[in-house]
Structures are given as structure tokens and as C-alpha cells.
Design a protein around this motif. Structure first.
Motif, PDB file in Angstrom:
ATOM      1  N   PHE A 133       0.699  -1.087  -0.085  1.00 15.63           N
ATOM      2  CA  PHE A 133      -0.019   0.021   0.030  1.00 15.63           C
ATOM      3  C   PHE A 133       0.888   1.371  -0.226  1.00 15.63           C
ATOM      4  CE2 PHE A 133      -2.418   3.435   1.545  1.00 15.63           C
ATOM      5  CZ  PHE A 133      -3.972   3.276   1.299  1.00 15.63           C
ATOM      6  N   GLY A 134       0.721   2.050  -1.110  1.00 16.64           N
ATOM      7  CA  GLY A 134       1.272   3.201  -1.027  1.00 16.64           C
ATOM      8  C   GLY A 134       0.659   4.335  -0.692  1.00 16.64           C
ATOM      9  N   ALA A 135       1.013   5.062   0.433  1.00 14.84           N
ATOM     10  CA  ALA A 135      -0.052   6.036   1.272  1.00 14.84           C
ATOM     11  C   ALA A 135       0.093   7.526   0.763  1.00 14.84           C
ATOM     12  CB  ALA A 135       0.175   5.688   2.597  1.00 14.84           C
ATOM     13  N   MET A 136       1.025   7.865   0.007  1.00 16.34           N
ATOM     14  CA  MET A 136       1.477   8.975  -0.329  1.00 16.34           C
ATOM     15  C   MET A 136       0.416  10.260  -0.865  1.00 16.34           C
ATOM     16  SD  MET A 136       4.351   7.467  -0.100  1.00 16.34           S
ATOM     17  CE  MET A 136       4.697   6.256  -1.551  1.00 16.34           C
ATOM     18  N   ARG A 137      -0.516   9.474  -1.229  1.00 11.34           N
ATOM     19  CA  ARG A 137      -1.915  10.215  -1.830  1.00 11.34           C
ATOM     20  C   ARG A 137      -2.902  10.249  -0.630  1.00 11.34           C
ATOM     21  NH1 ARG A 137      -3.125   9.717  -7.931  1.00 11.34           N
ATOM     22  NH2 ARG A 137      -4.408  11.544  -7.396  1.00 11.34           N
ATOM     23  N   LEU A 138      -2.723   9.658   0.345  1.00 17.17           N
ATOM     24  CA  LEU A 138      -3.982   9.352   1.200  1.00 17.17           C
ATOM     25  C   LEU A 138      -4.519  10.581   1.715  1.00 17.17           C
ATOM     26  CD1 LEU A 138      -4.965   6.624   2.553  1.00 17.17           C
ATOM     27  CD2 LEU A 138      -3.710   6.917   4.553  1.00 17.17           C
ATOM     28  N   SER A 139      -3.929  11.796   1.723  1.00 18.57           N
ATOM     29  CA  SER A 139      -4.480  12.919   2.124  1.00 18.57           C
ATOM     30  C   SER A 139      -5.563  13.510   1.082  1.00 18.57           C
ATOM     31  CB  SER A 139      -3.436  14.069   2.062  1.00 18.57           C
ATOM     32  OG  SER A 139      -2.981  14.375   0.868  1.00 18.57           O
ATOM     33  N   GLU A 140      -5.541  12.770  -0.063  1.00 18.98           N
ATOM     34  CA  GLU A 140      -6.596  13.118  -1.107  1.00 18.98           C
ATOM     35  C   GLU A 140      -7.957  12.166  -0.902  1.00 18.98           C
ATOM     36  OE1 GLU A 140      -5.108  12.854  -5.044  1.00 18.98           O
ATOM     37  OE2 GLU A 140      -3.171  13.610  -4.339  1.00 18.98           O
ATOM     38  N   ALA A 141      -7.906  11.533   0.140  1.00 22.82           N
ATOM     39  CA  ALA A 141      -9.143  10.736   0.301  1.00 22.82           C
ATOM     40  C   ALA A 141     -10.679  11.189   0.745  1.00 22.82           C
ATOM     41  CB  ALA A 141      -8.874   9.540   1.504  1.00 22.82           C
ATOM     42  N   GLY A 142     -10.362  12.488   1.171  1.00 18.26           N
ATOM     43  CA  GLY A 142     -11.476  13.246   1.448  1.00 18.26           C
ATOM     44  C   GLY A 142     -11.858  13.305   2.921  1.00 18.26           C
ATOM     45  N   GLY A 143     -11.016  12.807   3.803  1.00 11.24           N
ATOM     46  CA  GLY A 143     -11.437  13.003   5.337  1.00 11.24           C
ATOM     47  C   GLY A 143     -10.682  11.715   5.891  1.00 11.24           C
ATOM     48  N   ASP A 144     -10.739  11.875   7.337  1.00  8.25           N
ATOM     49  CA  ASP A 144      -9.906  10.886   8.030  1.00  8.25           C
ATOM     50  C   ASP A 144     -10.770   9.565   8.124  1.00  8.25           C
ATOM     51  OD1 ASP A 144      -8.604  13.125   8.759  1.00  8.25           O
ATOM     52  OD2 ASP A 144      -8.619  12.843  10.818  1.00  8.25           O
ATOM     53  N   GLU A 145     -12.172   9.637   8.226  1.00 14.03           N
ATOM     54  CA  GLU A 145     -12.776   8.270   8.087  1.00 14.03           C
ATOM     55  C   GLU A 145     -12.785   7.732   6.972  1.00 14.03           C
ATOM     56  OE1 GLU A 145     -16.840   8.722   9.366  1.00 14.03           O
ATOM     57  OE2 GLU A 145     -16.258   9.548  11.197  1.00 14.03           O
ATOM     58  N   THR A 146     -12.589   8.179   5.682  1.00 13.31           N
ATOM     59  CA  THR A 146     -12.608   7.926   4.451  1.00 13.31           C
ATOM     60  C   THR A 146     -10.935   7.100   4.344  1.00 13.31           C
ATOM     61  OG1 THR A 146     -13.971   9.382   3.484  1.00 13.31           O
ATOM     62  CG2 THR A 146     -12.747   7.958   1.923  1.00 13.31           C
ATOM     63  N   ALA A 147     -10.372   7.818   4.652  1.00 13.04           N
ATOM     64  CA  ALA A 147      -8.859   7.409   4.518  1.00 13.04           C
ATOM     65  C   ALA A 147      -8.552   5.983   5.554  1.00 13.04           C
ATOM     66  CB  ALA A 147      -7.707   8.399   4.969  1.00 13.04           C
ATOM     67  N   ALA A 148      -9.116   6.029   6.822  1.00 10.81           N
ATOM     68  CA  ALA A 148      -9.023   4.926   7.698  1.00 10.81           C
ATOM     69  C   ALA A 148      -9.650   3.787   6.940  1.00 10.81           C
ATOM     70  CB  ALA A 148      -9.498   5.264   8.929  1.00 10.81           C
ATOM     71  N   GLN A 149     -10.880   4.140   6.287  1.00  2.06           N
ATOM     72  CA  GLN A 149     -11.424   3.003   5.877  1.00  2.06           C
ATOM     73  C   GLN A 149     -10.963   2.281   4.600  1.00  2.06           C
ATOM     74  OE1 GLN A 149     -15.321   4.021   3.772  1.00  2.06           O
ATOM     75  NE2 GLN A 149     -16.194   2.048   4.105  1.00  2.06           N
TER      76      GLN A 149
END
Length: 253
Positions: free
Chosen positions: A18-34
Motif C-alpha cells: 500500500f502506497g500512502a503518499m496520496r492518502l490525504s486526497e481521500a477526503g477525510g480521516d474516516e475515508t482514509a481509515a476505511q
């Protein structure tokens, strides 16, 4: 999920990382965690981030907070001095909510720190390893000459380098060189930086190289599910597969 040894680190890593470099684009903490937990539930145990993307690093640390003992964490620094490397690492450890990272990578361009160098960067990495703040260390680069030098030095445990079905024959030789030196090869940009849109073929191509761990980036749940689906349903590696890969390779090369 298939697991393979990451070179001389002896870490048993999921073939889908899993490459997490674009995780900030997920649209929020809950979505990123999901997204992260969906990957984890599917068997992914290797999560890669970087100090260069602090918000994504933070989101990853929070998403893995209660299960980080079950996964392997990798982060990177582009710092140029020993003091900066130590500072970046301390910040990353705090952000990731851990006392140690499994793999710490130096992001380099033209300069490769080696043992005995006046910069003392390599010795700093060894010191951090003795202190158990990092367990293993490697190199991230897009410079082919630097990559070869790092592998042939036998001083780094892993190499992260761009590799996809449209990569040049030289990169395939680099993959083989890593295998000869027992250096774990982490493939960044497995879709050629977004150029390749045939994900099944991309998966099938990379699966032919047992020492390669592709890092798949996902910043939506749908992307993560798509990656996991094609991991479970890769194309059959037959004559037609090779013809399709060669056709795409020839188009871009």
C-alpha cells in the motif's frame, strides 16, 4: 494474498503493498481509515509513506494505530544531513505512533551516501538501527546510475525505483541485479505514473518478478477494491498475454 521475502531484510511482505503518499486526497480521516483497513483486512501488511507527505503519513499512522504491531511500516526522508535525518525520523515516529519503523528509506537523486563518507550519513543509519529506531534501511531514487551503485555497494537492503510494464529493458536488468545481490526491489509507479490503464496486465507483468514488491497507491475506496480484485483475478500468463504486454511496451518505448 501472496507473501514474499523482501531481500536480505527477511521481512515477509504481501505482494500487494500500500502506497500512502496520496492518502490525504481521500477526503477525510474516516475515508482514509476505511481505505487502509480495507487493505489490511484483505491481507496487505506493508504500508509505505514518506515524511515529504506529512498529512498522508499522519492519516496512515492514525488508521493503523491499534494494529501496527501486525504490519510493516516504511517511511522515507529526503534530508541531506545526519541531523536532518534524525529530526525527520523523530517526527515520523511521532506521526506514525510507533517507536520504530521497519524500513527507513533515503530519497536521493545524484548523491548516494556510503560507508566511510565524510557526510557520516550511512553511519547515522547504522546508529539508528542499533538504537532500534529503524530495523532496516534502503534507497528511493529515480536515477538509474545511483540505483545501480546502491545495489552493487551491498550496503543497502532495499531499492525503491519506478518499474512497470512500460519500463525500459535496463530497468528489468536492474531488477535482476537486485535479485543477484539479494536487495529487495520495491516498485514505485506500477502503472507508469498513470500512463498504463490496463490494471490486469500491469499486475500480471509485475507478478512475473518474484523479488518485486509493487506499491499500489489508492486514495479512494473504489480504487482500493479494484486493486484487490485484480490481485485475486490476475490474467493468465500465456502467449496472448505476452503479445498484449509487448504491444503496449512497444507503443511507449
Amino acid at each position: 494474498m501472496e507473501y514474499v521475502r523482501l531481500g536480505k531484510t527477511d521481512l515477509l511482505i504481501s505482494r500487494v503493498a500500500f502506497g500512502a503518499m496520496r492518502l490525504s486526497e481521500a477526503g477525510g480521516d474516516e475515508t482514509a481509515a476505511q481505505i487502509v483497513r480495507t487493505a489490511y483486512d484483505a491481507g496487505i501488511n506493508f504500508f509505505d509513506t514518506s515524511h515529504q507527505t506529512p498529512q498522508s503519513e499522519k492519516l496512515l499512522g492514525e488508521a493503523l494505530f491499534d494494529i501496527k504491531r501486525n504490519v510493516f511500516l516504511s517511511t522515507a526522508t529526503s534530508a541531506k544531513t545526519s541531523a536532518e535525518i534524525k529530526s525527520d525520523l523523530e517526527e515520523s515516529l511521532m506521526t506514525l505512533h510507533c517507536d520504530t519503523v521497519d524500513l527507513y528509506q533515503l530519497e536521493v537523486n545524484k548523491f548516494l551516501p556510503l560507508q566511510g563518507g565524510a557526510d557520516k550519513i550511512y553511519e547515522t543509519l547504522q546508529e539508528l538501527k542499533k538504537e532500534n529506531k529503524i530495523k532496516h534501511f534502503g534507497i528511493v531514487t529515480t536515477n538509474f546510475e545511483v540505483a545501480v551503485k546502491a545495489v552493487e555497494s551491498d550496503q543497502y537492503e532495499t531499492l525503491q525505483f519506478p518499474f512497470s510494464m512500460i519500463s525500459s529493458p535496463n530497468t528489468i536488468e536492474l531488477v535482476k541485479l537486485c535479485e543477484e545481490h539479494d536487495v529487495g526491489f520495491i516498485a514505485m509507479q506500477p502503472l507508469g505514473g498513470g500512463i498504463v490503464d490496463n490494471i490486469p496486465l500491469a499486475f500480471g507483468f509485475l507478478s512475473q518478478y518474484e523479488n518485486v514488491i509493487p506499491i499500489w497507491g489508492a486514495h479512494t475506496l473504489e480504487q482500493m477494491k479494484q486493486i484487490l480484485f485484480f490481485n485475486e483475478h490476475p490474467p493468465v500468463i500465456d502467449e496472448k498475454f505476452h503479445e498484449d504486454v509487448e504491444r503496449i511496451r512497444n507503443f511507449f518505448n
